[in-house]
Design an enzyme around this catalytic site. Structure first.
Site, PDB file in Angstrom:
ATOM      1  N   THR A 192       1.243   3.642   2.266  1.00 32.90           N
ATOM      2  CA  THR A 192       1.963   3.923   3.515  1.00 32.90           C
ATOM      3  C   THR A 192       3.139   2.958   3.665  1.00 32.90           C
ATOM      4  OG1 THR A 192      -0.239   4.396   4.393  1.00 32.90           O
ATOM      5  CG2 THR A 192       1.599   4.470   5.951  1.00 32.90           C
ATOM      6  N   GLY A 200       0.842  -1.202   0.000  1.00 35.32           N
ATOM      7  CA  GLY A 200       0.000   0.000   0.000  1.00 35.32           C
ATOM      8  C   GLY A 200       0.875   1.248   0.000  1.00 35.32           C
ATOM      9  N   LYS A 246      -8.163  -4.538   6.562  1.00 33.78           N
ATOM     10  CA  LYS A 246      -7.116  -4.407   5.560  1.00 33.78           C
ATOM     11  C   LYS A 246      -7.603  -5.015   4.240  1.00 33.78           C
ATOM     12  CE  LYS A 246      -2.825  -5.295   6.436  1.00 33.78           C
ATOM     13  NZ  LYS A 246      -2.480  -4.178   5.518  1.00 33.78           N
ATOM     14  N   GLU A 297      -0.670 -10.603   3.273  1.00 30.25           N
ATOM     15  CA  GLU A 297      -0.373  -9.765   4.448  1.00 30.25           C
ATOM     16  C   GLU A 297      -0.725 -10.502   5.742  1.00 30.25           C
ATOM     17  OE1 GLU A 297      -1.042  -5.291   2.595  1.00 30.25           O
ATOM     18  OE2 GLU A 297      -2.760  -6.362   3.378  1.00 30.25           O
ATOM     19  N   GLY A 305       0.466  -1.191   6.471  1.00 31.18           N
ATOM     20  CA  GLY A 305      -0.561  -0.161   6.592  1.00 31.18           C
ATOM     21  C   GLY A 305      -1.904  -0.774   6.962  1.00 31.18           C
ATOM     22  N   GLY A 320      -7.501  -3.034   1.184  1.00 31.54           N
ATOM     23  CA  GLY A 320      -7.844  -2.022   0.186  1.00 31.54           C
ATOM     24  C   GLY A 320      -6.992  -2.166  -1.068  1.00 31.54           C
TER      25      GLY A 320
HETATM   26  C1  5RP Z   1      -3.318  -3.609   1.143  1.00 30.21           C
HETATM   27  C2  5RP Z   1      -3.587  -3.050   2.486  1.00 30.21           C
HETATM   28  C3  5RP Z   1      -3.062  -1.695   2.760  1.00 30.21           C
HETATM   29  O1  5RP Z   1      -2.200  -1.760   3.852  1.00 30.21           O
HETATM   30  C4  5RP Z   1      -4.222  -0.789   3.052  1.00 30.21           C
HETATM   31  O2  5RP Z   1      -5.104  -0.804   1.947  1.00 30.21           O
HETATM   32  C5  5RP Z   1      -3.761   0.654   3.328  1.00 30.21           C
HETATM   33  O3  5RP Z   1      -3.267   1.213   2.160  1.00 30.21           O
HETATM   34  P1  5RP Z   1      -2.733   2.691   2.096  1.00 30.21           P
HETATM   35  O4  5RP Z   1      -1.511   2.756   2.957  1.00 30.21           O
HETATM   36  O5  5RP Z   1      -2.431   2.927   0.639  1.00 30.21           O
HETATM   37  O6  5RP Z   1      -3.827   3.591   2.593  1.00 30.21           O
HETATM   38  O7  5RP Z   1      -4.200  -3.644   3.329  1.00 30.21           O
HETATM   39  O8  5RP Z   1      -3.963  -4.842   0.971  1.00 30.21           O
END
Ligand code: 5RP
Length: 228
Positions: free
Chosen positions: A31, A29, A96, A105, A84, A98
Site C-alpha cells: 500500500t 509495503g 504492523k 517504521e 500501511g 508484516g
Molecule cells: C511493513 C508494514 C506494512 O505497512 C504492512 O505489512 C502492510 O503491508 P501491505 O500494505 O503490503 O498490506 O508494516 O513492515
C-alpha cells in the site's frame, strides 16, 4: 472494487495531505508502495519534498521515482508520515510489521508530527491479534526468547524466507506471535518492550493520527481527535 483499488484509493487520499517543502516519512509495503509512486508523480510535476524511507526497499523505490531522500542523520523532525498497516482496530491501534520493517517504521512514525495510515477495508478489525504480531529480536537472544514469548500466551514462530530465517534491514530476526486475540494491547506492548533481546514489536499504539480506509463506497476517514 478490488483490494488493490482500495489501497490505491487510500493512497491517493493520503498524498493530498503532502504540501510543498515538507519532510515526508515514506512507509513500507504494497500500500505504501502505491503512495510512493504517487509522490513520485507529484515530484515530477514540481512538488518539492524530502522523503525519509522506512526501509531499504522504499529507499530504492523513492530513488527510482526521483524523490530526494534523507536519513535521520540529516533530519530529526518529520512533518508527515504515510504508511500501511496489517490491522487497525476502532481505537486506531495497529499491528504492523508484516513486511518486517516495523522497527524503522516506528522510529520514523514517532518522529513525525502526523502519521497517516492507509489500508484496504479488510485491515479494519474489531480486535487486534488475528494477524500474527511481528516481534523483531536480536539473533543472539532468539532461542531464549521463544519460550518467554510463548509464556505470554502466543504461538511464536521465527519468520522464514526461502528456507532461511528472514533478516530485517537491521539484520535482526522476526518472531511472528500468534495470539489469536490480544486482550490488552497496552500491557502486552509494555511487557514486550521490557524484554531484553526484543528490539521492537509491531504494536503501534497512540501513533496514528488519521486512518484512511479504501472501501467499496469510497475512502473512510478516521481521526484520532474524534476517538471517544
Ligand atoms: C511493513 C508494514 C506494512 O505497512 C504492512 O505489512 C502492510 O503491508 P501491505 O500494505 O503490503 O498490506 O508494516 O513492515
Amino acid at each position: 472494487m478490488t483490494e488493490d483499488d482500495q489501497k490505491l484509493a487510500a493512497a491517493k487520499a493520503a498524498v493530498e495531505y503532502i504540501k510543498d517543502g515538507m519532510i515526508v516519512g515514506l512507509g513500507t509495503g504494497s500500500t505504501a508502495a502505491k503512495m510512493v509512486d504517487l509522490v513520485g508523480e507529484k515530484v515530477r510535476n514540481g512538488l518539492n519534498i524530502i522523503g525519509v524511507p522506512t526501509s531499504e526497499a522504499t529507499a530504492k523505490q523513492a530513488r527510482e521515482n526521483g524523490i530526494k531522500i534523507a536519513s535521520l542523520d540529516d533530519v530529526s523532525v518529520i512533518d508527515l508520515t504515510i504508511d500501511g498497516t496489517d490491522e487497525v482496530d476502532p481505537q486506531m491501534r495497529l499491528i504492523k510489521g508484516g513486511g518486517g520493517a516495523h522497527l524503522r517504521e516506528k522510529i520514523v512514525a514517532s518522529l513525525s508530527d502526523q502519521l497517516i495510515i492507509i489500508a484496504e477495508n479488510k485491515k479494519m478489525v474489531a480486535h487486534l491479534g488475528a494477524f500474527k504480531l511481528p516481534v523483531e529480536v536480536i539473533p543472539f537472544a532468539c532461542g531464549a526468547l521463544l519460550p518467554k514469548l510463548e509464556a505470554l500466551g502466543c504461538t511464536p514462530a521465527v519468520r522464514m524466507n526461502s528456507g532461511e530465517p528472514f533478516r530485517t534491514d537491521e539484520n535482526n530476526l522476526i518472531v511472528d506471535c500468534d495470539f489469536g486475540k490480544i486482550d490488552d494491547a497496552e500491557e502486552l506492548a509494555l511487557t514486550l518492550s521490557t524484554m531484553a533481546g526484543v528490539v521492537e514489536h509491531g504494536l503501534f499504539l497512540d501513533l496514528a493520527d488519521i486512518v484512511l480506509i479504501g472501501t467499496e463506497n469510497g475512502v473512510r476517514k478516521f481521526e484520532r481527535n474524534e476517538l471517544s
